[in-house]
Design an enzyme around this catalytic site. Structure first.
Site, PDB file in Angstrom:
ATOM      1  N   LYS A 137       3.496   8.280 -15.989  1.00 33.22           N
ATOM      2  CA  LYS A 137       3.965   6.984 -16.493  1.00 33.22           C
ATOM      3  C   LYS A 137       2.806   5.986 -16.568  1.00 33.22           C
ATOM      4  O   LYS A 137       2.611   5.320 -17.588  1.00 33.22           O
ATOM      5  CB  LYS A 137       5.050   6.433 -15.566  1.00 33.22           C
ATOM      6  CG  LYS A 137       5.341   4.956 -15.790  1.00 33.22           C
ATOM      7  CD  LYS A 137       6.078   4.355 -14.615  1.00 33.22           C
ATOM      8  CE  LYS A 137       6.229   2.861 -14.766  1.00 33.22           C
ATOM      9  NZ  LYS A 137       5.096   2.103 -14.221  1.00 33.22           N
ATOM     10  N   ASN A 138       2.057   5.883 -15.468  1.00 35.03           N
ATOM     11  CA  ASN A 138       1.029   4.831 -15.429  1.00 35.03           C
ATOM     12  C   ASN A 138      -0.094   5.075 -16.439  1.00 35.03           C
ATOM     13  O   ASN A 138      -0.733   4.127 -16.890  1.00 35.03           O
ATOM     14  CB  ASN A 138       0.453   4.706 -14.012  1.00 35.03           C
ATOM     15  CG  ASN A 138       1.456   4.064 -13.062  1.00 35.03           C
ATOM     16  OD1 ASN A 138       2.361   3.357 -13.501  1.00 35.03           O
ATOM     17  ND2 ASN A 138       1.319   4.330 -11.769  1.00 35.03           N
TER      18      ASN A 138
ATOM     19  N   CYS B 263       8.478  -4.460 -11.912  1.00 32.29           N
ATOM     20  CA  CYS B 263       9.110  -4.370 -10.597  1.00 32.29           C
ATOM     21  C   CYS B 263       8.823  -5.627  -9.792  1.00 32.29           C
ATOM     22  O   CYS B 263       7.733  -6.190  -9.857  1.00 32.29           O
ATOM     23  CB  CYS B 263       8.566  -3.164  -9.849  1.00 32.29           C
ATOM     24  SG  CYS B 263       9.330  -1.623 -10.327  1.00 32.29           S
TER      25      CYS B 263
ATOM     26  N   ARG C 215       2.121 -11.235  -8.529  1.00 32.10           N
ATOM     27  CA  ARG C 215       1.259 -10.267  -9.219  1.00 32.10           C
ATOM     28  C   ARG C 215       0.242 -11.039 -10.075  1.00 32.10           C
ATOM     29  O   ARG C 215       0.414 -11.212 -11.272  1.00 32.10           O
ATOM     30  CB  ARG C 215       2.103  -9.288 -10.036  1.00 32.10           C
ATOM     31  CG  ARG C 215       3.046  -8.494  -9.134  1.00 32.10           C
ATOM     32  CD  ARG C 215       3.821  -7.421  -9.850  1.00 32.10           C
ATOM     33  NE  ARG C 215       3.062  -6.192  -9.977  1.00 32.10           N
ATOM     34  CZ  ARG C 215       3.606  -5.018 -10.300  1.00 32.10           C
ATOM     35  NH1 ARG C 215       4.870  -4.906 -10.528  1.00 32.10           N
ATOM     36  NH2 ARG C 215       2.857  -3.939 -10.391  1.00 32.10           N
TER      37      ARG C 215
ATOM     38  N   ASP D   9      -5.698 -12.955 -12.366  1.00 38.40           N
ATOM     39  CA  ASP D   9      -6.991 -13.650 -12.451  1.00 38.40           C
ATOM     40  C   ASP D   9      -8.150 -12.706 -12.791  1.00 38.40           C
ATOM     41  O   ASP D   9      -9.083 -13.095 -13.498  1.00 38.40           O
ATOM     42  CB  ASP D   9      -7.276 -14.391 -11.133  1.00 38.40           C
ATOM     43  CG  ASP D   9      -7.195 -13.464  -9.929  1.00 38.40           C
ATOM     44  OD1 ASP D   9      -6.116 -12.892  -9.699  1.00 38.40           O
ATOM     45  OD2 ASP D   9      -8.211 -13.283  -9.240  1.00 38.40           O
ATOM     46  N   GLN D  10      -8.102 -11.459 -12.311  1.00 29.07           N
ATOM     47  CA  GLN D  10      -9.217 -10.533 -12.577  1.00 29.07           C
ATOM     48  C   GLN D  10      -9.220 -10.051 -14.036  1.00 29.07           C
ATOM     49  O   GLN D  10     -10.269  -9.769 -14.600  1.00 29.07           O
ATOM     50  CB  GLN D  10      -9.165  -9.326 -11.625  1.00 29.07           C
ATOM     51  CG  GLN D  10      -9.284  -9.708 -10.163  1.00 29.07           C
ATOM     52  CD  GLN D  10     -10.538 -10.508  -9.871  1.00 29.07           C
ATOM     53  OE1 GLN D  10     -11.666 -10.087 -10.151  1.00 29.07           O
ATOM     54  NE2 GLN D  10     -10.369 -11.697  -9.312  1.00 29.07           N
TER      55      GLN D  10
ATOM     56  N   ASP E 246       2.656   3.495  -4.480  1.00 24.43           N
ATOM     57  CA  ASP E 246       3.807   4.014  -5.216  1.00 24.43           C
ATOM     58  C   ASP E 246       4.499   5.189  -4.519  1.00 24.43           C
ATOM     59  O   ASP E 246       5.523   5.675  -4.994  1.00 24.43           O
ATOM     60  CB  ASP E 246       3.385   4.446  -6.628  1.00 24.43           C
ATOM     61  CG  ASP E 246       3.245   3.252  -7.560  1.00 24.43           C
ATOM     62  OD1 ASP E 246       3.591   2.139  -7.150  1.00 24.43           O
ATOM     63  OD2 ASP E 246       2.789   3.450  -8.705  1.00 24.43           O
TER      64      ASP E 246
ATOM     65  N   ILE F  70      -0.996  -3.399  -0.578  1.00 19.11           N
ATOM     66  CA  ILE F  70      -1.092  -3.754  -2.005  1.00 19.11           C
ATOM     67  C   ILE F  70      -0.026  -4.783  -2.409  1.00 19.11           C
ATOM     68  O   ILE F  70      -0.336  -5.818  -2.981  1.00 19.11           O
ATOM     69  CB  ILE F  70      -0.980  -2.497  -2.908  1.00 19.11           C
ATOM     70  CG1 ILE F  70      -1.892  -1.366  -2.415  1.00 19.11           C
ATOM     71  CG2 ILE F  70      -1.263  -2.855  -4.376  1.00 19.11           C
ATOM     72  CD1 ILE F  70      -3.362  -1.537  -2.621  1.00 19.11           C
TER      73      ILE F  70
ATOM     74  N   ARG G  71      13.038   3.626 -15.838  1.00 24.74           N
ATOM     75  CA  ARG G  71      11.781   3.123 -16.384  1.00 24.74           C
ATOM     76  C   ARG G  71      10.646   4.114 -16.170  1.00 24.74           C
ATOM     77  O   ARG G  71       9.693   4.139 -16.948  1.00 24.74           O
ATOM     78  CB  ARG G  71      11.371   1.810 -15.683  1.00 24.74           C
ATOM     79  CG  ARG G  71      12.085   0.575 -16.168  1.00 24.74           C
ATOM     80  CD  ARG G  71      11.468  -0.662 -15.533  1.00 24.74           C
ATOM     81  NE  ARG G  71      10.025  -0.527 -15.504  1.00 24.74           N
ATOM     82  CZ  ARG G  71       9.243  -0.749 -14.455  1.00 24.74           C
ATOM     83  NH1 ARG G  71       9.753  -1.161 -13.319  1.00 24.74           N
ATOM     84  NH2 ARG G  71       7.949  -0.589 -14.528  1.00 24.74           N
TER      85      ARG G  71
HETATM   86  C1  UD1 Z   1      -0.770  -1.421  -8.519  1.00 30.06           C
HETATM   87  C2  UD1 Z   1      -1.331  -0.268  -7.756  1.00 30.06           C
HETATM   88  C3  UD1 Z   1      -0.989   0.983  -8.517  1.00 30.06           C
HETATM   89  C4  UD1 Z   1       0.532   1.037  -8.709  1.00 30.06           C
HETATM   90  C5  UD1 Z   1       1.107  -0.250  -9.298  1.00 30.06           C
HETATM   91  C6  UD1 Z   1       2.625  -0.312  -9.259  1.00 30.06           C
HETATM   92  C7  UD1 Z   1      -3.448  -0.164  -6.509  1.00 30.06           C
HETATM   93  C8  UD1 Z   1      -4.872  -0.544  -6.462  1.00 30.06           C
HETATM   94  N1  UD1 Z   1      -2.771  -0.480  -7.611  1.00 30.06           N
HETATM   95  O1  UD1 Z   1      -1.323  -1.369  -9.839  1.00 30.06           O
HETATM   96  O2  UD1 Z   1      -1.440   2.107  -7.812  1.00 30.06           O
HETATM   97  O3  UD1 Z   1       0.860   2.096  -9.570  1.00 30.06           O
HETATM   98  O4  UD1 Z   1       0.639  -1.344  -8.554  1.00 30.06           O
HETATM   99  O5  UD1 Z   1       3.072  -0.235  -7.959  1.00 30.06           O
HETATM  100  O6  UD1 Z   1      -2.942   0.456  -5.595  1.00 30.06           O
HETATM  101  N2  UD1 Z   1      -4.739  -8.412  -7.946  1.00 30.06           N
HETATM  102  C9  UD1 Z   1      -5.320  -9.657  -7.963  1.00 30.06           C
HETATM  103  N3  UD1 Z   1      -5.727 -10.163  -9.164  1.00 30.06           N
HETATM  104  C10 UD1 Z   1      -5.582  -9.498 -10.347  1.00 30.06           C
HETATM  105  C11 UD1 Z   1      -4.980  -8.238 -10.321  1.00 30.06           C
HETATM  106  C12 UD1 Z   1      -4.565  -7.713  -9.101  1.00 30.06           C
HETATM  107  O7  UD1 Z   1      -5.488 -10.273  -6.930  1.00 30.06           O
HETATM  108  O8  UD1 Z   1      -5.971 -10.015 -11.391  1.00 30.06           O
HETATM  109  C13 UD1 Z   1      -4.281  -7.840  -6.652  1.00 30.06           C
HETATM  110  C14 UD1 Z   1      -2.764  -7.631  -6.632  1.00 30.06           C
HETATM  111  O9  UD1 Z   1      -2.094  -8.757  -6.128  1.00 30.06           O
HETATM  112  C15 UD1 Z   1      -2.621  -6.412  -5.724  1.00 30.06           C
HETATM  113  C16 UD1 Z   1      -3.924  -5.627  -5.934  1.00 30.06           C
HETATM  114  O10 UD1 Z   1      -4.839  -6.541  -6.544  1.00 30.06           O
HETATM  115  O11 UD1 Z   1      -2.557  -6.796  -4.369  1.00 30.06           O
HETATM  116  C17 UD1 Z   1      -3.757  -4.408  -6.824  1.00 30.06           C
HETATM  117  O12 UD1 Z   1      -3.206  -4.818  -8.061  1.00 30.06           O
HETATM  118  P1  UD1 Z   1      -3.356  -3.962  -9.391  1.00 30.06           P
HETATM  119  O13 UD1 Z   1      -4.038  -2.663  -9.089  1.00 30.06           O
HETATM  120  O14 UD1 Z   1      -3.879  -4.786 -10.477  1.00 30.06           O
HETATM  121  O15 UD1 Z   1      -1.854  -3.718  -9.750  1.00 30.06           O
HETATM  122  P2  UD1 Z   1      -1.310  -2.668 -10.744  1.00 30.06           P
HETATM  123  O16 UD1 Z   1      -2.250  -2.383 -11.838  1.00 30.06           O
HETATM  124  O17 UD1 Z   1       0.067  -3.110 -11.060  1.00 30.06           O
END
Ligand code: UD1
Length: 420
Positions: free
Chosen positions: A22-23, A117, A122, A125-126, A306, A328, A398
């Site tokens: 999925k991802n 979800c 979430r 910023d990055q 996950d 996370i 989903r």
């Molecule tokens: C994350 C999980 C992924 C999982 C998905 C759904 C990690 C590294 N990523 O991916 O394995 O499939 O959730 O559960 O395990 N963050 C920031 N700023 C940003 C983006 C992210 O601070 O711009 C923080 C988030 O708050 C979070 C962490 O970074 O604590 C990881 O986020 P990210 O990997 O971006 O989330 P997903 O891509 O949704």
């Protein structure tokens, strides 16, 4: 409203074939927007996130032909529109990949602020930092994120946190940028490698995906005319591994990549299970009550967030007290309240939850609070004594293809019932 009715307990036995990830799929589909041509994608999971994504791509001008539930051809020669429909994009998280792709292809993009979800705050910023480093102007207001650029120019990007989404978006935005982009402190998940492999097959020049330093040499155009098969789903495979452990069963998991599952295998061995590696399949067996253990969720190759709720079910019936530290997503323990309705003894305290193992769970009406929580509650229903009714199936649909059929083939007594 549909619900799953599960009669337990059952020891799961037999074979299951893992679907495409999925991802990876929800990143590869928007990545097609970068292609000025036609491409064929195989091993797509037949899940609602994929169908929604295809509809969004069609609104942007893509022409999609379905050859089966798992195989499509996408023609993205006529992408004209840079505004993705707000109602559709705000429904799920991965729609933010349209930003990186459309910025790369058209120099402008607009999507609704993504939902998905409910796992807590979430931030993005990055993602914004990466787009800005490449020269784009980004605006977040009125429920929309828009980005614009005259010309994307390669640059060095240092990620302050390891983010899967931001790493993929930075790759998408830099594939057609002029010059070289480096992404430092990049995430290393298997689906990042899969997205890079897809783009390279279509003509991109991305090196180092799967390490924490990714280098992208911008190319003028992606021409496509290739076929790509989506990587097997690491999380679905892990879900069935943990289902084998929780039910004290014996499952042969086919079409998986055992190296992607190393951290789950290590945890399973620690709690007393067996894992046999056959190259592209693994057999997981368990014949006793699991031992207690501790888990901390981390970016890959650490234990995945996950698969946190699924191992939570195992810990709920383990011998002794186990601890999970979720690093996370802060709201990822919502499922514990549902498991407690089934007789579990779990105390969540902020980022940690304490699982005092009980001998057995008992069936109850429960609600999937998110996608992976839903999968965990199916496992809980299968091992619990009596009937479990599981609601909020839209979360599960989903991200898991034919989940109840796959569990039924392993002996589970599980039916989808419509409740009007
Ligand atoms: C994350 C999980 C992924 C999982 C998905 C759904 C990690 C590294 N990523 O991916 O394995 O499939 O959730 O559960 O395990 N963050 C920031 N700023 C940003 C983006 C992210 O601070 O711009 C923080 C988030 O708050 C979070 C962490 O970074 O604590 C990881 O986020 P990210 O990997 O971006 O989330 P997903 O891509 O949704």
């Amino acid at each position: 409203m549909d619900k799953l009715v599960i009669q337990g307990p059952t020891k799961l036995k037999g074979e299951v074939v893992i679907s495409g990830a999925k991802n990876a799929a929800v990143a590869i589909l928007p990545a097609t927007l970068l292609i000025n041509g036609v491409c064929r994608i195989e091993n797509l999971p037949n899940i609602s996130d994929v169908r929604t994504y295809c509809k969004i791509l069609e609104t942007l001008g893509a022409k999609i032909k379905w050859f089966s539930d798992n195989e499509i051809e996408i023609d993205t020669r006529d992408i004209g529109c840079t505004q993705a429909p707000l109602d559709m994009t705000s429904k799920f998280r991965a729609s933010y990949y349209i930003l990186g792709s459309l910025l790369g292809r058209c120099g402008a993009a607009e999507v609704g602020i993504p939902g998905g979800c409910n796992l807590g705050a979430r931030p993005i910023d990055q993602h914004i930092k990466a787009f800005e480093a490449l020269g784009a102007k980004v605006d977040v207001s009125q429920g929309k994120i828009s980005a614009k650029v005259k010309k994307l120019l390669g640059n060095s990007i240092y990620m302050d946190v390891v983010s899967v989404g931001a790493t993929i978006n930075a790759i998408l935005a830099s594939v057609l940028a002029e010059g070289t982009t480096t992404i430092d402190n990049a995430a290393k998940e298997p689906h990042i490698v899969d997205v890079a492999n897809f783009l390279n097959t279509m003509g991109a020049d991305i090196r180092g995906a799967g390490t924490d330093l990714i280098k992208i040499n911008g190319v003028k155009e992606l021409r496509g005319n290739c076929t790509y098969s989506v990587v097997p789903d690491q999380i679905e495979a892990g879900t069935f591994m943990l289902a084998a452990i929780a039910s004290r069963g014996d499952i042969l998991i086919k079409n998986c990549i055992p190296e992607h599952l190393d951290c789950i295998t290590a945890k399973i061995l620690e709690i007393g299970g067996n894992v046999e590696d056959y190259g592209d399949s693994i057999r997981v067996t368990m014949n006793k009550r699991p031992n207690k253990a501790t888990v901390k969720t981390l970016p890959y190759p650490g234990y995945p967030t996950d698969l946190q709720p699924q191992i939570g079910v195992v810990f709920s019936i383990a011998d002794g007290t186990s601890i999970i530290n979720e690093s996370i997503w802060e709201s990822r323990f919502q499922y514990t309240a549902e498991l407690n309705k089934m007789g579990a003894k779990i105390t969540p305290q902020g980022k940690t939850a304490i699982f005092e193992g009980v001998k057995e769970l008992t069936g109850a009406p429960v609600y999937a609070t998110d996608l992976r929580a839903g999968a965990a509650l199916i496992i809980a229903g299968i091992i619990a004594d009596g009937e479990t009714q599981l609601y909020n199936l839209e979360h599960i649909d989903r991200g898991y293809e034919n989940i109840e059929e796959k569990f039924r083939n392993l002996g589970a007594k599980i039916q989808r019932v419509s409740e009007n």
